[in-house]
Design an enzyme around this catalytic site. Structure first.
Site, mmCIF file in Angstrom:
data_model
loop_
_atom_site.group_PDB
_atom_site.id
_atom_site.type_symbol
_atom_site.label_atom_id
_atom_site.label_comp_id
_atom_site.label_asym_id
_atom_site.label_seq_id
_atom_site.Cartn_x
_atom_site.Cartn_y
_atom_site.Cartn_z
ATOM 1 N N LYS A 141 62.644 75.426 32.649
ATOM 2 C CA LYS A 141 63.808 74.537 32.616
ATOM 3 C C LYS A 141 64.932 75.166 33.440
ATOM 4 C CE LYS A 141 66.735 72.018 29.326
ATOM 5 N NZ LYS A 141 67.102 71.842 27.901
ATOM 6 N N SER A 167 66.949 67.072 26.300
ATOM 7 C CA SER A 167 67.275 67.349 27.671
ATOM 8 C C SER A 167 66.158 68.039 28.465
ATOM 9 C CB SER A 167 68.529 68.215 27.728
ATOM 10 O OG SER A 167 68.287 69.478 27.164
ATOM 11 N N SER A 211 66.288 68.959 21.996
ATOM 12 C CA SER A 211 65.964 68.903 23.427
ATOM 13 C C SER A 211 64.593 69.433 23.830
ATOM 14 C CB SER A 211 67.031 69.648 24.229
ATOM 15 O OG SER A 211 68.183 68.859 24.345
#
Lengths: 488, 97
Positions: A80, A155, A179
């Protein structure tokens, strides 16, 4: 799992590498071939690191030949874009960090590098991890591999979509209010948020420091255990990291859950829960009961307040954390500011996106003179009550099972203009962060339109082993996790 | 509870942000709708309930104050929008009067 190398899991590839049936180079080439075939449609990555990956694969092959490989040696992982990677652009999905190249590695990155992993690239995310749909990224939204018109969740949507589309073997995500778990659920993969303090936050770009945790997003539960083994542990560089021995999580996967008490909170099965989600989750609970678990009805009475608590506390922490983006030491700076204050204001106003500014505004308001007691302090007190709900519940059960999200993935563009409706979707994941507990999301079915549905299993503090044991036992008796989206 | 456009402007200045008139309208409307929803917290009795600032109770983590590896000056300045010699460079702060 699959026949192509890119379709396989960490543990399958680890075995093949150990038997010297395949090389890390071949695996990495296979993954990049897959990326070449589908990335244009999925858009899971913000940047790819193919040259580095090939170099890491060569090093991994040498290490395997030398007989000192770890379970992650030669395994291509997506990262990420919120985790600092030395020398590799780290944007956090924001214009303000568009050209930021960290001078150091996050502790989790250092750990997986030491383990010999291969980095495919930096995955897409909501700007500063603020979003539940990946649409707030300033580099464009990620698409759900199961239906490209739908959001992948957020996210960590890029990490979840990359794993689901086989554009990496596994990935790292971060979870502040869901997330990791919510995108894992929307994309039909496994996502695990560890206990707060289990994994170091050093080098994780801060959103809400009392809630953020790094965790794995994988194709199955065993891979989640393998990756959790690699990233867990105390770190002197993170003062909230907890000094406690790390067990071998793979040893927890005994397949035996007889006598395990599973709490089902009535507040999680209420109006607004999609009937197909409810059925899939109830069927999953029945399956676990069939395997010998005992189902216990429990209550988490303050659940209804969790969204309000979270969306005051997280923005308040974000408002403080994001004060560092002032155009001085790193990040975007406006051109031709009149003076220092003007430079701060214009750099921030031009550099941050709409949702980030909205949360900074909520947080600043909640902390401002005259409103602190009514908002921030009140939310912090109700947070205590939410934590107590869980403490009480865990006197009656070992784990809690719930849906991950009230409904499967929604359409791109459907909710982006109504922030409150988007916030309310986080209702089942947020309480777990507020209480610092570990939670895992794993596939438990598909909607009639073919979208994945996730089951959430929540453990007590540091009960990752019990949680993984239960998730693994469920997975052993179901085939949801082996299904793949059709991207041909 | 009603947040006015003026309140939004004030909070924006505290957060070192500035908005166009359209953005001000939008944020005024959205902040009202969001914070009104959060009013439900006022229904919870929190008498004698302590605040949680953390999920897991941790005390201050101290360590020995010893020198260790750190970034070089060059590395520290590498991401700076503007730097001069060993310093970050910013626009003029003090008015010359």
């Amino acid at each position: 799992m699959g026949t192509e190398l890119y379709q396989m899991t960490i543990h399958e590839l680890r075995d093949l590498l150990q038997q010297k049936t395949v090389s890390a180079r071949e695996i990495t080439e296979s993954v990049f071939q897959r990326i070449g075939a589908v990335e244009e449609r999925v858009h899971a990555y913000i940047s790819l690191t193919q040259d580095l990956a090939m170099e890491q694969a060569r090093a991994a092959d040498k290490r395997i030949a030398g007989g000192n490989a770890s379970a992650l040696t030669g395994i291509p992982l997506g990262i990420k874009d919120i985790l600092c990677t030395a020398g590799i652009n780290t944007t956090c999905g924001s214009k303000i960090l568009e050209r930021f190249v960290p001078p150091y590695d996050a502790t989790v990155i250092e750990k997986i590098k030491t383990a010999g992993a291969v980095f495919t690239g930096k995955t897409g995310m909501d700007e500063f991890a603020m979003g539940s749909s990946n649409e707030t990224s300033c580099f464009g939204a990620v698409c759900n591999p199961w239906d490209l018109d739908h959001v992948p969740g957020g996210s960590s949507g890029g990490s979840a979509a990359a794993v689901a589309a086989d554009e990496c073997i596994a990935a790292l995500g971060t979870d502040t209010g869901g997330s990791i778990r919510q995108p894992a659920s929307y994309c039909g993969v496994v996502g695990l948020k560890p206990t707060y303090g289990r994994v170091s936050r050093y080098g994780l770009i801060a959103y809400a420091s009392s809630l953020d945790q790094v965790g794995p997003i994988t194709k199955d539960v065993e891979d989640a255990a393998i990756l959790l083994n690699a990233i867990s542990g105390h770190d002197a560089k993170d003062s909230t990291s907890i000094n406690r021995p790390v067990p071998d999580y793979c040893k927890a996967l005994t397949r035996d859950i007889s006598g395990l008490r599973l709490g089902v909170p009535k507040e999680y099965f209420v109006e607004g829960l999609d009937p197909e989600v409810e059925k899939a989750v109830r069927d999953a609970i029945a399956e676990l009961e069939k395997q010998g678990a005992r189902i216990v009805d429990i209550s988490l009475p303050h659940t209804d307040y969790a969204v309000a608590v979270y969306y005051l506390i997280a923005p308040a922490e974000a408002g403080s954390n994001l004060a560092r983006y002032d155009g001085v030491k790193y990040g975007y700076r406006t051109d031709g500011a009149a003076d220092l204050k003007d430079m701060y204001v214009r750099s921030r106003s031009e550099g941050f996106g709409t949702e980030v500014k909205r949360r900074i505004m909520i947080g600043t308001y909640a902390l401002s003179a005259g409103y602190y007691d009514a908002y921030y302090k009140k939310a912090s007190q109700v947070r205590t009550l939410i934590r107590r709900d869980f403490t009480d519940a865990f006197k009656e059960c070992d784990l809690i099972v719930t849906p991950v999200a009230p409904a499967p993935a929604f359409k791109l563009g459907e909710k982006i203009n109504d922030p409150l409706s988007m916030y309310l979707l986080d209702i089942f994941t947020i309480p777990v962060n507020l209480a610092g507990l570990p939670g895992i999301s794993l596939p438990c079915g598909y909607s009639s339109s073919g979208l994945p549905i996730g089951l959430q299993i929540v453990g007590n503090v540091f009960a990752e082993e019990t949680m993984l044991r239960c998730a693994h036992a469920y997975e052993q008796h179901t085939r949801w996790h082996v299904q793949k989206p059709d991207l041909s | 509870m009603n947040i006015t456009r003026k309140d939004v402007e004030h909070v924006a200045s505290l957060a070192r942000l500035q908005f166009s008139p359209d953005e001000l309208d939008l944020y005024t409307q959205q902040l009202n709708s969001i914070l009104n929803h959060f009013q439900k917290l006022q229904n919870v009795d929190t008498t004698d309930v302590p605040s949680s600032t953390h999920a897991v109770d941790v005390n201050n983590a101290f360590r020995e104050d010893t020198a260790g590896p750190s970034l070089t000056t060059e590395e520290s300045l590498k991401n700076a929008p503007e730097a001069e010699q060993t310093c970050f460079k910013v626009p003029k702060i003090i008015e010359v009067g």
